[in-house]
Scaffold this motif. Structure first.
Motif, mmCIF file in Angstrom:
data_model
loop_
_atom_site.group_PDB
_atom_site.id
_atom_site.type_symbol
_atom_site.label_atom_id
_atom_site.label_comp_id
_atom_site.label_asym_id
_atom_site.label_seq_id
_atom_site.Cartn_x
_atom_site.Cartn_y
_atom_site.Cartn_z
ATOM 1 N N LEU A 83 -2.452 5.469 8.459
ATOM 2 C CA LEU A 83 -1.304 5.456 9.369
ATOM 3 C C LEU A 83 -0.955 6.872 9.818
ATOM 4 O O LEU A 83 -0.700 7.117 11.004
ATOM 5 C CB LEU A 83 -0.091 4.798 8.693
ATOM 6 C CG LEU A 83 -0.154 3.285 8.514
ATOM 7 C CD1 LEU A 83 0.945 2.808 7.556
ATOM 8 C CD2 LEU A 83 -0.032 2.577 9.859
ATOM 9 N N PHE A 101 -4.750 3.745 11.735
ATOM 10 C CA PHE A 101 -4.106 2.444 11.610
ATOM 11 C C PHE A 101 -2.815 2.443 12.413
ATOM 12 O O PHE A 101 -2.172 3.480 12.580
ATOM 13 C CB PHE A 101 -3.730 2.132 10.157
ATOM 14 C CG PHE A 101 -4.878 2.015 9.198
ATOM 15 C CD1 PHE A 101 -6.109 1.522 9.587
ATOM 16 C CD2 PHE A 101 -4.714 2.388 7.883
ATOM 17 C CE1 PHE A 101 -7.157 1.413 8.687
ATOM 18 C CE2 PHE A 101 -5.753 2.275 6.965
ATOM 19 C CZ PHE A 101 -6.974 1.785 7.377
ATOM 20 N N ALA A 102 -2.433 1.258 12.876
ATOM 21 C CA ALA A 102 -1.137 1.075 13.529
ATOM 22 C C ALA A 102 -0.581 -0.266 13.075
ATOM 23 O O ALA A 102 -1.333 -1.229 12.902
ATOM 24 C CB ALA A 102 -1.275 1.091 15.041
ATOM 25 N N ILE A 103 0.705 -0.314 12.852
ATOM 26 C CA ILE A 103 1.342 -1.576 12.480
ATOM 27 C C ILE A 103 1.542 -2.390 13.752
ATOM 28 O O ILE A 103 2.139 -1.926 14.713
ATOM 29 C CB ILE A 103 2.673 -1.327 11.754
ATOM 30 C CG1 ILE A 103 2.401 -0.573 10.439
ATOM 31 C CG2 ILE A 103 3.395 -2.647 11.493
ATOM 32 C CD1 ILE A 103 3.633 -0.126 9.707
#
Length: 102
Positions: free
Chosen positions: A25, A30-32
């Motif tokens: 992140l 990564f991305a939520i």
């Protein structure tokens, strides 16, 4: 970019995995992926068309597949069985092509 849904983050337990996800992140790998209500009909349809010979897809798995479909992305799961759902032509005519164990 690798999307992670909240349900997946809730399952992360080990310190090593938490560190891995946090680093991904922080680095922007990564991305939520935020919950999107407009994907709910697609999620329900994915659950409906999944192959009845294997255990039913759970909503978080189906949501991940819906995201992959919407974003044109690959979907990964840690489940011991895999199911390919061909959604390129039409969700109505899609079917599970098979399952394998790992």
């Amino acid at each position: 970019m690798c999307y992670i849904i909240e349900e997946v983050l809730e399952e992360v337990r080990s310190d090593k995995t938490v560190e891995f996800v946090a680093e991904g992140l922080a680095r922007g790998f990564f991305a939520i992926y935020p919950f999107r209500r407009e994907l709910e009909p697609l999620v329900r349809e994915i659950i409906t068309i999944s192959d009845p010979r294997i255990r039913r897809l759970e909503p978080p798995e189906a949501y991940a597949i819906a995201i992959g479909y919407k974003e044109g992305a690959v979907v990964l799961t840690e489940k011991r069985r895999t199911c390919f759902i061909n959604m390129l032509t039409s969700l109505k005519t899609s079917k599970c092509e098979g399952a394998t164990s790992s």
